[in-house]
Scaffold this active site. Structure first.
Site, PDB file in Angstrom:
ATOM      1  N   TYR A  16       0.830  -1.205   0.000  1.00  0.00           N
ATOM      2  CA  TYR A  16       0.000   0.000   0.000  1.00  0.00           C
ATOM      3  C   TYR A  16       0.867   1.259   0.000  1.00  0.00           C
ATOM      4  O   TYR A  16       0.616   2.208  -0.745  1.00  0.00           O
ATOM      5  CB  TYR A  16      -0.915  -0.023   1.219  1.00  0.00           C
ATOM      6  CG  TYR A  16      -1.856   1.147   1.333  1.00  0.00           C
ATOM      7  CD1 TYR A  16      -3.005   1.217   0.549  1.00  0.00           C
ATOM      8  CD2 TYR A  16      -1.617   2.174   2.241  1.00  0.00           C
ATOM      9  CE1 TYR A  16      -3.883   2.283   0.654  1.00  0.00           C
ATOM     10  CE2 TYR A  16      -2.490   3.245   2.357  1.00  0.00           C
ATOM     11  CZ  TYR A  16      -3.616   3.296   1.561  1.00  0.00           C
ATOM     12  OH  TYR A  16      -4.482   4.357   1.670  1.00  0.00           O
ATOM     13  N   THR A  65      -2.881  11.907   8.726  1.00  0.00           N
ATOM     14  CA  THR A  65      -2.566  10.880   9.713  1.00  0.00           C
ATOM     15  C   THR A  65      -3.800   9.993   9.867  1.00  0.00           C
ATOM     16  O   THR A  65      -4.680  10.006   9.013  1.00  0.00           O
ATOM     17  CB  THR A  65      -2.160  11.532  11.048  1.00  0.00           C
ATOM     18  OG1 THR A  65      -3.094  12.567  11.373  1.00  0.00           O
ATOM     19  CG2 THR A  65      -0.767  12.145  10.955  1.00  0.00           C
ATOM     20  N   LYS A 102     -15.633  -3.989  18.454  1.00  0.00           N
ATOM     21  CA  LYS A 102     -15.323  -5.059  19.410  1.00  0.00           C
ATOM     22  C   LYS A 102     -15.848  -4.728  20.806  1.00  0.00           C
ATOM     23  O   LYS A 102     -16.368  -5.600  21.509  1.00  0.00           O
ATOM     24  CB  LYS A 102     -13.815  -5.296  19.459  1.00  0.00           C
ATOM     25  CG  LYS A 102     -13.256  -5.994  18.233  1.00  0.00           C
ATOM     26  CD  LYS A 102     -11.743  -6.152  18.325  1.00  0.00           C
ATOM     27  CE  LYS A 102     -11.186  -6.819  17.072  1.00  0.00           C
ATOM     28  NZ  LYS A 102      -9.704  -6.920  17.122  1.00  0.00           N
ATOM     29  N   ASP A 145       2.018  -5.132  16.884  1.00  0.00           N
ATOM     30  CA  ASP A 145       1.729  -3.728  17.168  1.00  0.00           C
ATOM     31  C   ASP A 145       1.853  -2.839  15.934  1.00  0.00           C
ATOM     32  O   ASP A 145       1.281  -1.760  15.888  1.00  0.00           O
ATOM     33  CB  ASP A 145       2.713  -3.188  18.211  1.00  0.00           C
ATOM     34  CG  ASP A 145       2.227  -3.408  19.641  1.00  0.00           C
ATOM     35  OD1 ASP A 145       1.005  -3.497  19.849  1.00  0.00           O
ATOM     36  OD2 ASP A 145       3.081  -3.487  20.540  1.00  0.00           O
TER      37      ASP A 145
END
Length: 327
Positions: free
Chosen positions: A144, A172, A195, A278
């Site tokens: 990407y 961002t 979630k 992460d």
């Protein structure tokens, strides 16, 4: 002379943000609709931009004088890691078709949406507009990032060879109403909202992938929309502009999770699955160029923007939960 602004990816997060701002800001104001403007928010139903013929037909149908190019194959960290070639190839095709068709149709201006993932993995922080090509991007979004990076290369080449007014914006992490809340494909904030909602509904623990330590700058989609409108009207340089809150507004994923727990009203237990990746620990970006050019800008406070995003998700759950990336 009338202005026709074509927004590709018009049904996505940023496209819907621009549509909201254009329809709600006072007419004739800095970010509001102007009397001579026609705004067209195109979706994948208008054509598959990976196909050059369909891209040409879209331009011939709407005859845009200006384009805000948002359409992309997008996804969260784990989808980026799994489908590197698909993300590379599809985005290269989309971007090349839009830019070359805009050149052929003599479109006056194109602003393409990039991402901070275009920046090198190993780089001196904060990120700024001069560091895009100074090293390889992070491995987690290699495909990407390279596809998006090439837009900056193409913008410069089109300007040098043909004099085209093509530029790009580098936001961002974006979030807000109309985000993609799909559990597997979504970016971090919409995925965690979904979630957390399910954990509350099913009375189960809320588990966040990773350590919760990485830091990110998040920008509310309605704020970003205003910055795109500013670029459309007031910025005519080929060099990209980072569209972001300040470096001092980085928040950790744990802080994001805490804010989501509060906004959703979740009272159960939650924890972090440290076996999950992460991604990059932090990638702070400078918005000095933006603020110097604009003369300042008032960003929506994070908690207020997050509350609005959660409310939209809850009010539109049946459609939001199956959200698809916009093309």
């Amino acid at each position: 002379m009338s202005t026709v602004i074509l927004v590709t990816g018009g049904s996505g997060l940023v496209g819907k943000g621009i549509e909201h701002v254009i329809n709600t800001e006072p007419e004739g104001s800095r970010f509001g609709k102007r009397a001579n403007e026609t705004w067209i928010f195109a979706t994948s139903a208008d054509g598959d931009l990976r196909n050059p013929e369909q891209a040409r037909k879209m331009f011939e149908k709407y005859k845009p004088t200006h384009v805000i190019h948002l359409a992309a194959m997008v996804g969260g960290l784990f989808k980026n890691m799994k489908y590197k070639l698909t993300f590379l190839r599809d985005n290269i095709l989309i971007n090349d078709n839009v830019l070359h068709t805009a050149y052929e149709q003599k479109t006056q201006k194109v602003i393409s949406c990039l991402s901070t993932c275009v920046f090198p993995d190993k780089v001196e922080y904060p990120l700024d507009e001069l560091k895009i090509h100074s090293g390889p991007p992070h491995e987690s979004n290699f495909g990407y990032a390279h596809a998006k990076r090439m837009v900056d290369v193409q913008n410069h080449a089109y300007k040098e060879e043909f004099g085209c007014n093509f530029t790009s914006a580098i936001p961002t992490n974006v979030f807000g109403p109309h985000d993609n809340f799909h559990l597997e494909d979504a970016h971090v904030i919409p995925a965690l909202i979904h979630k957390c909602y399910l954990a509350k509904k099913n009375n189960t623990p809320f588990i966040i992938g990773g350590t919760g330590k990485p830091l990110r700058q998040f920008i509310y989609s309605h704020d970003l929309a205003k910055l795109f409108i500013w670029m459309l009207r007031e910025y005519d340089d080929v060099e990209p502009v980072i569209l972001s809150v300040g470096e001092d507004e980085e928040v950790s994923i744990k802080q994001v999770a805490d804010a989501i727990v509060k906004a959703v009203g979740f009272t159960g237990e939650y924890s972090f699955d440290t076996t999950r990746a992460d991604g990059q620990f932090r990638k702070p970006a400078s918005n000095k160029k933006l603020l110097n050019l604009m003369g300042g800008f008032e960003f929506t406070p994070f908690d207020k923007a997050l509350d609005a995003s959660v409310k939209w998700f809850l009010d539109n759950y049946e459609t939001a939960r199956t959200g698809k990336p916009s093309q």
